[in-house]
Scaffold this motif. Structure first.
Motif, PDB file in Angstrom:
ATOM      1  N   LEU A 118    -115.438  -6.195  19.085  1.00  0.00           N
ATOM      2  CA  LEU A 118    -116.630  -5.336  19.164  1.00  0.00           C
ATOM      3  C   LEU A 118    -116.436  -4.254  20.218  1.00  0.00           C
ATOM      4  CD1 LEU A 118    -119.486  -8.009  18.868  1.00  0.00           C
ATOM      5  CD2 LEU A 118    -118.763  -6.357  17.129  1.00  0.00           C
ATOM      6  N   TRP A 119    -115.893  -4.619  21.358  1.00  0.00           N
ATOM      7  CA  TRP A 119    -115.676  -3.633  22.410  1.00  0.00           C
ATOM      8  C   TRP A 119    -114.628  -2.606  21.992  1.00  0.00           C
ATOM      9  CZ3 TRP A 119    -115.221  -7.437  27.190  1.00  0.00           C
ATOM     10  CH2 TRP A 119    -116.483  -7.987  27.444  1.00  0.00           C
ATOM     11  N   LEU A 120    -113.589  -3.062  21.298  1.00  0.00           N
ATOM     12  CA  LEU A 120    -112.533  -2.137  20.867  1.00  0.00           C
ATOM     13  C   LEU A 120    -113.036  -1.174  19.796  1.00  0.00           C
ATOM     14  CD1 LEU A 120    -109.474  -4.563  20.748  1.00  0.00           C
ATOM     15  CD2 LEU A 120    -109.741  -2.594  22.277  1.00  0.00           C
ATOM     16  N   ASP A 121    -113.978  -1.608  18.980  1.00  0.00           N
ATOM     17  CA  ASP A 121    -114.527  -0.712  17.958  1.00  0.00           C
ATOM     18  C   ASP A 121    -115.099   0.552  18.583  1.00  0.00           C
ATOM     19  OD1 ASP A 121    -113.902  -2.348  15.824  1.00  0.00           O
ATOM     20  OD2 ASP A 121    -115.857  -3.363  15.788  1.00  0.00           O
ATOM     21  N   GLU A 122    -115.563   0.455  19.823  1.00  0.00           N
ATOM     22  CA  GLU A 122    -116.198   1.586  20.497  1.00  0.00           C
ATOM     23  C   GLU A 122    -115.187   2.560  21.097  1.00  0.00           C
ATOM     24  OE1 GLU A 122    -118.609  -0.220  23.456  1.00  0.00           O
ATOM     25  OE2 GLU A 122    -119.987  -1.188  22.038  1.00  0.00           O
ATOM     26  N   VAL A 123    -113.934   2.140  21.271  1.00  0.00           N
ATOM     27  CA  VAL A 123    -113.015   2.967  22.053  1.00  0.00           C
ATOM     28  C   VAL A 123    -111.724   3.322  21.326  1.00  0.00           C
ATOM     29  CG1 VAL A 123    -113.891   2.051  24.242  1.00  0.00           C
ATOM     30  CG2 VAL A 123    -111.933   0.940  23.131  1.00  0.00           C
ATOM     31  N   ASP A 361    -108.731  -0.614  29.340  1.00  0.00           N
ATOM     32  CA  ASP A 361    -109.586  -0.129  30.428  1.00  0.00           C
ATOM     33  C   ASP A 361    -110.892   0.435  29.879  1.00  0.00           C
ATOM     34  OD1 ASP A 361    -110.074   0.962  33.260  1.00  0.00           O
ATOM     35  OD2 ASP A 361    -110.127   2.781  32.033  1.00  0.00           O
ATOM     36  N   ARG A 362    -110.785   1.242  28.824  1.00  0.00           N
ATOM     37  CA  ARG A 362    -111.994   1.837  28.245  1.00  0.00           C
ATOM     38  C   ARG A 362    -112.915   0.765  27.664  1.00  0.00           C
ATOM     39  NH1 ARG A 362    -109.201   4.898  30.605  1.00  0.00           N
ATOM     40  NH2 ARG A 362    -108.555   7.008  29.970  1.00  0.00           N
ATOM     41  N   ALA A 363    -112.323  -0.284  27.085  1.00  0.00           N
ATOM     42  CA  ALA A 363    -113.125  -1.307  26.409  1.00  0.00           C
ATOM     43  C   ALA A 363    -113.809  -2.253  27.382  1.00  0.00           C
ATOM     44  CB  ALA A 363    -112.239  -2.103  25.448  1.00  0.00           C
ATOM     45  N   THR A 364    -113.246  -2.439  28.578  1.00  0.00           N
ATOM     46  CA  THR A 364    -113.753  -3.486  29.478  1.00  0.00           C
ATOM     47  C   THR A 364    -114.465  -2.965  30.716  1.00  0.00           C
ATOM     48  OG1 THR A 364    -111.606  -3.584  30.636  1.00  0.00           O
ATOM     49  CG2 THR A 364    -111.925  -5.076  28.758  1.00  0.00           C
TER      50      THR A 364
END
Length: 475
Positions: A118-123, A361-364
């Motif tokens: 889910l976090w990677l989908d954003e970045v 870094d962008r995802a977390t």
């Protein structure tokens, strides 16, 4: 009844324990009889005793006997004994401790992977190949990744086998030219040089077993350290799943002062990002593996040092030959083709891991309070030489380290800053347009060049649309 000497495989009383009077330990008698096909000549026995072989620790003799039996029982005709490598690796991780993964732990890994996706989908513009996860024990990682390791190290195993055979032939030729042998070591009247034809199949099995043991020990050690399926930077897991090794994740977290849940999530993000990259950029995985194989295929085996190891090895130590050869295999100076392969490998590894660093870094950073500390812990782990570097230095004579990772991370960050995450990820579209080693020297130049190319293509497409609009619809 045929007239032939009895061996441990054909005892007169069926017990297998009939004494021969050689004075050697029974385990050693059995092993030598298996190799020679008969009883031990008294002169040979005296020679072996003079060498001190009867003083070998019985436990070590038993281990050596087991290895020899496994060697002769193997039907693996490849350049190295894969079954023995797998078994050795499993025994290595078992000795270090390898508990099965509980259902509760497996659920924690699955949940971490789902959140990571889910976090990677954003970045990133890359899509997940499917939320498939594995929480593997160390032995499960060995079993699952062995097919890929086999393709990587077979070229080296072939070279080692040839070199050992050449060394043995050279020594036998010297014996045939008049060098002295201890009396009784060979049957009377036998030409030492004639033995090589009979010994070559056995030597091939010994070489394959020796390298299989070395591969197994290296991968067993690697399995006790690697935290995920592809942490080494290579696509080792074939089913494109997010893989974590919970025992190693916990060991990595120990001493960091960071909550284990955060550590698990951060490592899941890195693994999921790498899996997306290997899935969505179909050329990068094969290029990485090809670079390793190209380096290994042209590796130079130091035959002179192997010959020296074979003549100076301590025969009372069953692991001495393996230890000697392990440190004597490779010539220190790589060839021109190896340097080219190494350059490609280092560049691709840096690009992959640099991209993973930026994306993770962008995802977390907005979700994990200790994301920066965890990123620094990963960088320290790489700086001191991670598990992949240790494994490859022993197996392929190669340091698998992304030396230019910082340059690659700067390039991806600059590309994202100028063209957004879509422009950053589009740079993976084809190997001909992906960054090169020269681009790592000048990241901003690459960013400018990509921008100029994209602008020109966009302008040309816009001009074409305007031109078609002025002409009106076609009839």
């Amino acid at each position: 009844m045929p007239d032939h000497p009895q061996t441990p495989d054909s005892p007169s009383d069926g017990s297998g324990d009939e004494p021969t009077g050689s004075g050697l330990p029974p385990e050693l008698e059995q092993m030598i009889a298996r190799i020679t096909g008969g009883r031990i000549d008294p002169e040979m026995a005296r020679t072996l005793k003079d060498m001190g072989i009867d003083q070998v620790d019985p436990a070590m003799l038993q281990m050596m006997m087991g290895q020899v039996q496994a060697m002769f029982a193997s039907t693996d005709d490849g350049p190295f004994n894969v079954a023995l490598a797998t078994d050795t690796a499993r025994k290595t991780v078992s000795a270090a401790g390898d508990a099965s993964v509980s259902e509760a732990t497996a659920r924690q890994v699955a949940q971490a992977a789902q959140v990571a996706e889910l976090w990677l989908d954003e970045v990133t513009a890359f899509e997940a190949p499917g939320i498939t996860t594995h929480a593997w024990s160390r032995a499960e990682w060995v079993e699952a990744t062995m097919p890929t390791w086999r393709t990587l190290v077979e070229p080296v195993a072939e070279g080692v086998g040839r070199a050992v055979g050449d060394a043995m032939r050279t020594q036998m030729k010297e014996l045939g030219d008049g060098a002295a042998l201890p009396e009784g070591l060979l049957p009377a009247g036998m030409d030492p040089s004639a033995l090589i034809g009979q010994m070559e199949p056995m030597m091939a099995k010994m070489s394959g077993s020796m390298f299989g043991l070395q591969v197994g020990q290296a991968l067993g050690a690697l399995a006790t350290e690697t935290v995920s399926g592809t942490e080494v930077g290579l696509p080792l897991v074939t089913d494109r799943a997010v893989v974590l090794l919970p025992a190693n994740v916990e060991a990595f977290a120990d001493g960091l002062g960071v909550d284990l849940d955060q550590v698990r999530l951060y490592l899941a993000v890195r693994e999921a990002a790498r899996v997306r990259l290997f899935s969505e950029v179909p050329w990068i995985g094969p290029q990485l593996l090809a670079a390793v194989r190209d380096y290994a295929r042209d590796i130079s085996i130091d035959t002179d040092r192997i010959e020296s190891a074979l003549t100076s090895v301590d025969t009372s130590d069953p692991t001495a030959l393996q230890s000697a050869l392990q440190d004597q295999l490779f010539r220190p100076e790589p060839s021109a083709s190896q340097r080219a392969a190494l350059g490609r490998l280092e560049t691709y590894l840096a690009l992959v891991e640099g991209w993973v660093d930026v994306v993770a870094d962008r995802a977390t950073r907005d979700h994990l309070p200790q994301a920066a500390a965890l990123g620094e812990a990963v960088r320290r782990r790489r700086a001191i030489g991670g598990p992949a570097e240790k494994a490859f230095s022993g197996l392929v004579g190669l340091e698998l380290r992304p030396r230019r990772l910082r340059d690659a991370a700067n390039l991806w960050a600059a590309l994202e800053d100028r063209h957004g995450q879509q422009g950053r990820d589009d740079a993976w579209g084809h190997p001909d347009v992906a960054p090169t080693a020269a681009d790592l020297d000048d990241p901003l130049g690459y960013v400018d060049r990509v921008g100029t190319s994209n602008d020109s293509e966009m302008d040309a497409a816009l001009d074409q649309l305007l031109s078609e609009g002025e002409q009106g619809p076609t009839q």
